[in-house]
Motif scaffolding. Structure first.
Motif, PDB file in Angstrom:
ATOM      1  N   PHE A  65       0.835  -1.200   0.000  1.00 17.52           N
ATOM      2  CA  PHE A  65       0.000   0.000   0.000  1.00 17.52           C
ATOM      3  C   PHE A  65       0.876   1.260   0.000  1.00 17.52           C
ATOM      4  O   PHE A  65       0.805   2.105   0.885  1.00 17.52           O
ATOM      5  N   PHE A  66       1.681   1.337  -1.057  1.00 21.10           N
ATOM      6  CA  PHE A  66       2.679   2.398  -1.153  1.00 21.10           C
ATOM      7  C   PHE A  66       2.079   3.779  -1.376  1.00 21.10           C
ATOM      8  O   PHE A  66       2.787   4.776  -1.264  1.00 21.10           O
ATOM      9  N   GLY A  67       0.796   3.849  -1.684  1.00 22.85           N
ATOM     10  CA  GLY A  67       0.168   5.155  -1.827  1.00 22.85           C
ATOM     11  C   GLY A  67      -0.236   5.788  -0.517  1.00 22.85           C
ATOM     12  O   GLY A  67      -0.573   6.978  -0.472  1.00 22.85           O
ATOM     13  N   ALA A  68      -0.193   5.030   0.580  1.00 19.23           N
ATOM     14  CA  ALA A  68      -0.586   5.555   1.883  1.00 19.23           C
ATOM     15  C   ALA A  68       0.504   6.464   2.453  1.00 19.23           C
ATOM     16  O   ALA A  68       1.688   6.314   2.146  1.00 19.23           O
ATOM     17  N   ASP A  69       0.102   7.392   3.306  1.00 17.12           N
ATOM     18  CA  ASP A  69       1.060   8.345   3.848  1.00 17.12           C
ATOM     19  C   ASP A  69       2.127   7.682   4.711  1.00 17.12           C
ATOM     20  O   ASP A  69       3.278   8.129   4.738  1.00 17.12           O
ATOM     21  N   ASP A  70       1.767   6.621   5.429  1.00 11.75           N
ATOM     22  CA  ASP A  70       2.699   6.008   6.383  1.00 11.75           C
ATOM     23  C   ASP A  70       3.351   4.750   5.821  1.00 11.75           C
ATOM     24  O   ASP A  70       3.832   3.902   6.582  1.00 11.75           O
ATOM     25  N   TRP A  71       3.417   4.626   4.506  1.00 11.31           N
ATOM     26  CA  TRP A  71       3.866   3.374   3.897  1.00 11.31           C
ATOM     27  C   TRP A  71       5.269   2.975   4.342  1.00 11.31           C
ATOM     28  O   TRP A  71       5.547   1.791   4.563  1.00 11.31           O
ATOM     29  N   HIS A  72       6.163   3.936   4.488  1.00 10.98           N
ATOM     30  CA  HIS A  72       7.560   3.593   4.759  1.00 10.98           C
ATOM     31  C   HIS A  72       7.726   2.971   6.137  1.00 10.98           C
ATOM     32  O   HIS A  72       8.268   1.860   6.281  1.00 10.98           O
ATOM     33  N   ASP A  73       7.267   3.652   7.160  1.00 13.11           N
ATOM     34  CA  ASP A  73       7.437   3.141   8.522  1.00 13.11           C
ATOM     35  C   ASP A  73       6.647   1.849   8.714  1.00 13.11           C
ATOM     36  O   ASP A  73       7.119   0.922   9.390  1.00 13.11           O
ATOM     37  N   ASP A  74       5.464   1.778   8.131  1.00 14.50           N
ATOM     38  CA  ASP A  74       4.648   0.583   8.305  1.00 14.50           C
ATOM     39  C   ASP A  74       5.310  -0.627   7.660  1.00 14.50           C
ATOM     40  O   ASP A  74       5.303  -1.730   8.224  1.00 14.50           O
ATOM     41  N   ASN A  75       5.900  -0.450   6.493  1.00 10.37           N
ATOM     42  CA  ASN A  75       6.551  -1.573   5.828  1.00 10.37           C
ATOM     43  C   ASN A  75       7.838  -1.984   6.526  1.00 10.37           C
ATOM     44  O   ASN A  75       8.168  -3.181   6.572  1.00 10.37           O
ATOM     45  N   ARG A  76       8.563  -1.050   7.091  1.00  7.22           N
ATOM     46  CA  ARG A  76       9.745  -1.428   7.876  1.00  7.22           C
ATOM     47  C   ARG A  76       9.320  -2.248   9.099  1.00  7.22           C
ATOM     48  O   ARG A  76       9.970  -3.247   9.436  1.00  7.22           O
ATOM     49  N   ARG A  77       8.242  -1.826   9.746  1.00  4.46           N
ATOM     50  CA  ARG A  77       7.745  -2.611  10.885  1.00  4.46           C
ATOM     51  C   ARG A  77       7.325  -4.005  10.434  1.00  4.46           C
ATOM     52  O   ARG A  77       7.582  -4.996  11.124  1.00  4.46           O
ATOM     53  N   ALA A  78       6.670  -4.077   9.285  1.00 11.79           N
ATOM     54  CA  ALA A  78       6.219  -5.371   8.784  1.00 11.79           C
ATOM     55  C   ALA A  78       7.402  -6.296   8.499  1.00 11.79           C
ATOM     56  O   ALA A  78       7.345  -7.503   8.780  1.00 11.79           O
ATOM     57  N   LEU A  79       8.467  -5.753   7.943  1.00 10.78           N
ATOM     58  CA  LEU A  79       9.675  -6.555   7.715  1.00 10.78           C
ATOM     59  C   LEU A  79      10.244  -7.060   9.030  1.00 10.78           C
ATOM     60  O   LEU A  79      10.650  -8.230   9.148  1.00 10.78           O
ATOM     61  N   ASP A  80      10.282  -6.197  10.023  1.00 12.35           N
ATOM     62  CA  ASP A  80      10.793  -6.600  11.334  1.00 12.35           C
ATOM     63  C   ASP A  80       9.924  -7.693  11.954  1.00 12.35           C
ATOM     64  O   ASP A  80      10.433  -8.643  12.563  1.00 12.35           O
ATOM     65  N   ALA A 111       9.605   3.134  -6.256  1.00 13.74           N
ATOM     66  CA  ALA A 111      10.386   3.912  -5.299  1.00 13.74           C
ATOM     67  C   ALA A 111      10.334   3.291  -3.909  1.00 13.74           C
ATOM     68  O   ALA A 111      11.326   3.299  -3.163  1.00 13.74           O
ATOM     69  N   GLY A 112       9.177   2.733  -3.557  1.00 15.55           N
ATOM     70  CA  GLY A 112       9.045   2.086  -2.262  1.00 15.55           C
ATOM     71  C   GLY A 112       9.942   0.870  -2.138  1.00 15.55           C
ATOM     72  O   GLY A 112      10.588   0.654  -1.101  1.00 15.55           O
ATOM     73  N   LEU A 113       9.998   0.070  -3.181  1.00 13.79           N
ATOM     74  CA  LEU A 113      10.878  -1.098  -3.155  1.00 13.79           C
ATOM     75  C   LEU A 113      12.340  -0.676  -3.033  1.00 13.79           C
ATOM     76  O   LEU A 113      13.114  -1.297  -2.286  1.00 13.79           O
ATOM     77  N   GLU A 114      12.705   0.366  -3.744  1.00 17.25           N
ATOM     78  CA  GLU A 114      14.088   0.851  -3.657  1.00 17.25           C
ATOM     79  C   GLU A 114      14.426   1.303  -2.241  1.00 17.25           C
ATOM     80  O   GLU A 114      15.522   1.027  -1.732  1.00 17.25           O
ATOM     81  N   ALA A 115      13.478   1.954  -1.590  1.00 15.74           N
ATOM     82  CA  ALA A 115      13.722   2.447  -0.237  1.00 15.74           C
ATOM     83  C   ALA A 115      13.799   1.317   0.784  1.00 15.74           C
ATOM     84  O   ALA A 115      14.552   1.393   1.759  1.00 15.74           O
ATOM     85  N   LEU A 116      13.026   0.245   0.559  1.00 18.42           N
ATOM     86  CA  LEU A 116      12.919  -0.821   1.553  1.00 18.42           C
ATOM     87  C   LEU A 116      13.888  -1.968   1.335  1.00 18.42           C
ATOM     88  O   LEU A 116      14.167  -2.741   2.273  1.00 18.42           O
ATOM     89  N   ALA A 117      14.411  -2.128   0.129  1.00 17.37           N
ATOM     90  CA  ALA A 117      15.245  -3.292  -0.184  1.00 17.37           C
ATOM     91  C   ALA A 117      16.451  -3.441   0.747  1.00 17.37           C
ATOM     92  O   ALA A 117      16.744  -4.565   1.180  1.00 17.37           O
ATOM     93  N   PRO A 118      17.157  -2.360   1.102  1.00 13.91           N
ATOM     94  CA  PRO A 118      18.293  -2.556   2.020  1.00 13.91           C
ATOM     95  C   PRO A 118      17.871  -3.125   3.370  1.00 13.91           C
ATOM     96  O   PRO A 118      18.568  -3.983   3.925  1.00 13.91           O
ATOM     97  N   HIS A 119      16.752  -2.673   3.901  1.00 12.63           N
ATOM     98  CA  HIS A 119      16.301  -3.198   5.190  1.00 12.63           C
ATOM     99  C   HIS A 119      15.851  -4.655   5.041  1.00 12.63           C
ATOM    100  O   HIS A 119      16.075  -5.467   5.965  1.00 12.63           O
ATOM    101  N   ALA A 120      15.231  -4.986   3.916  1.00  9.74           N
ATOM    102  CA  ALA A 120      14.846  -6.381   3.683  1.00  9.74           C
ATOM    103  C   ALA A 120      16.068  -7.289   3.712  1.00  9.74           C
ATOM    104  O   ALA A 120      16.045  -8.365   4.321  1.00  9.74           O
TER     105      ALA A 120
END
Length: 269
Positions: A65-80, A111-120
């Motif tokens: 849900f990369f269109g949501a405002d909180d997509w970045h923090d929420d996806n990092r939490r989901a990875l964790d 862009a979301g995948l690019e931002a999250l891939a290192p943490h993944a």
């Protein structure tokens, strides 16, 4: 026969503790989990519950849900959370238009995948992009084909970004078999569900257990296994009729349907 993983969405209202207990009793050793019931139960308690029952977690749903405002923090939490549970894949439902054009929405996914891939990579969980049937493009996922999902994966190593391949969403695509054959290293999660007609008014819950609809499972299963895919195979079915039934019955029928479909795939091969 490849091991079955029971995705808890197939029995949506079955409490997590009962899902785990029921799977253990039925000798189903793998489960696909969803973030909301895990959070309700408690992440640490859920981990202990699964481990104490001798089960493993094959995926956690959902990120995206990369269109949501909180997509970045929420996806990092989901990875964790996925890493804590030992799930190798975080299933990504990438999100619909969110008031943007189609090209803008797809650019946000990239862009979301690019931002999250290192943490993944850091936590050892694959971001598993799920291409969804085009009828969900506006509201659930602008990633509507397997080819499109693979294009999004291409800039990243398979350990960081792969795909969730759900038969319900890709069975109709004439390119699906060659794309599977050429991209087996990208399959982070393989899910089975059938296409049944007529579709209900709420198309989200119009899926069927494998073998109850129109998907030709044997070629899809054979193509995936031929790539060397060695993880359990999930059954994930959104169906209001199933959700209204006792979880034990749903699990029993899921095992029966899975065994039948996999047997047909083996015979055809």
């Amino acid at each position: 026969m490849r091991a079955l993983s029971f995705n808890q969405a197939t029995a949506k209202y079955w409490p997590l503790a009962d899902v785990v207990k029921g799977c253990a009793a039925a000798d189903v050793r793998h489960v696909g989990l969803w973030r909301e019931p895990v959070a309700e139960y408690g992440l640490g308690r859920a981990l202990s519950l699964v481990r104490d029952a001798g089960l493993s977690v094959t995926s956690l749903c959902r990120g995206g849900f990369f269109g949501a405002d909180d997509w970045h923090d929420d996806n990092r939490r989901a990875l964790d959370e996925a890493a804590e549970l030992g799930a190798p894949a975080l299933v990504l439902v990438c999100g619909g238009l969110f008031g943007r054009t189609l090209s803008e929405a797809r650019a946000r996914v990239a862009a979301g995948l690019e931002a999250l891939a290192p943490h993944a990579l850091d936590v050892g969980v694959t971001l598993a992009v799920e291409p969804m049937h085009p009828m969900f493009c506006a509201d659930r996922s602008v990633v509507a084909t397997l080819a499109g999902a693979l294009d999004l994966c291409a800039p990243f190593p398979p350990e960081a970004v792969g795909i969730t391949l759900d038969t319900y969403h890709v069975w109709w695509d004439e390119q699906v078999l060659p794309l599977i054959g050429a991209n087996g290293d990208r399959i982070a999660c393989f899910q089975l569900a059938d296409w049944v007609v007529p579709l209900p008014e709420d198309v989200l819950v119009g899926r069927g257990l494998p073998g109850t609809g129109h998907v030709d499972f044997a070629p899809l299963v054979e193509a995936v296994l031929a790539t060397g895919y060695d993880r359990p195979i999930e059954v994930e079915v959104f169906n209001a009729g199933l959700w209204a039934r006792p979880g034990e019955e749903v699990l029993r029928d899921t095992v029966t349907a899975y065994t039948s479909v996999m047997g047909m795939a083996s015979s055809a091969g």
